[in-house]
Design an enzyme around this catalytic site. Structure first.
Site: not given
Ligand code: PNS
Length: 162
Positions: A17, A91, A128
């Site tokens: 991030h 990604r 995460s």
């Protein structure tokens, strides 16, 4: 003033991030890091904790504001704050497949554009979710998260251990 929004759960914020937010701040005068609340989701950290970790981590960077996004439409949030773009990191091609309809819908809703930044190679495996799993099983996540998150997650682990 060119303003962009980097939205997300940030549960917790990680180095992938941060890399996208830093690059976004090179493209826009101001970047709002908008921390979302979705009552259908179960977060590990409270909104206040997620905001706190993001604020501590980004405090030294100019032109970046961290604030709650609320539970409404992202497109409306951007419109209300005068942001012309949403910035997202990609990604993989599956990220793109997931993001494309949302980007198109957001543009239809209020005209806000979405800018995709290709993720930096050494962070493309980060999420995460995977970081929380590795940490909960005792793995070392120090290469992947900022210090404020490492502290919060270590504290959590030691509280859980009793
Ligand atoms: O980090 P996340 O959980 O992947 O972030 C998701 C987020 C906040 C970007 C997404 O849930 C979102 O855009 N929420 C706002 C609600 C909304 O506008 N929905 C319609 C999308 S077209």
């Amino acid at each position: 003033m060119r303003r962009a929004v980097c939205p997300g759960s940030f549960d917790p914020i990680h180095n992938g991030h941060l890399e996208v937010i830093a690059r976004a701040s090179g493209l826009f005068d101001e970047v709002i890091v908008a921390v979302s609340t979705n009552y259908a989701k179960r977060y590990r950290f409270t909104l206040e904790e997620r905001l706190g970790m993001a604020r501590q981590t980004l405090a030294s960077l100019k032109g970046i504001v961290v604030e709650p996004m609320g539970e409404g439409l992202l497109a409306e949030y951007c419109h209300d704050r005068g942001a012309s773009a949403i910035v997202k990191g990609l990604r993989s091609s599956s990220d793109f497949d997931y993001e494309l309809p949302m980007a198109t819908m957001n543009r239809h809703l209020t005209g806000v554009e979405t800018v995709f930044l290709p993720g930096e190679g050494h962070y493309v495996h980060l999420s995460s979710t995977i970081i929380k799993e590795v940490a909960s099983l005792g793995g070392d996540i120090s290469d992947f998260v900022p210090k404020a998150v490492l502290r919060a997650m270590s504290q959590e682990q030691s509280d859980a251990a009793g």
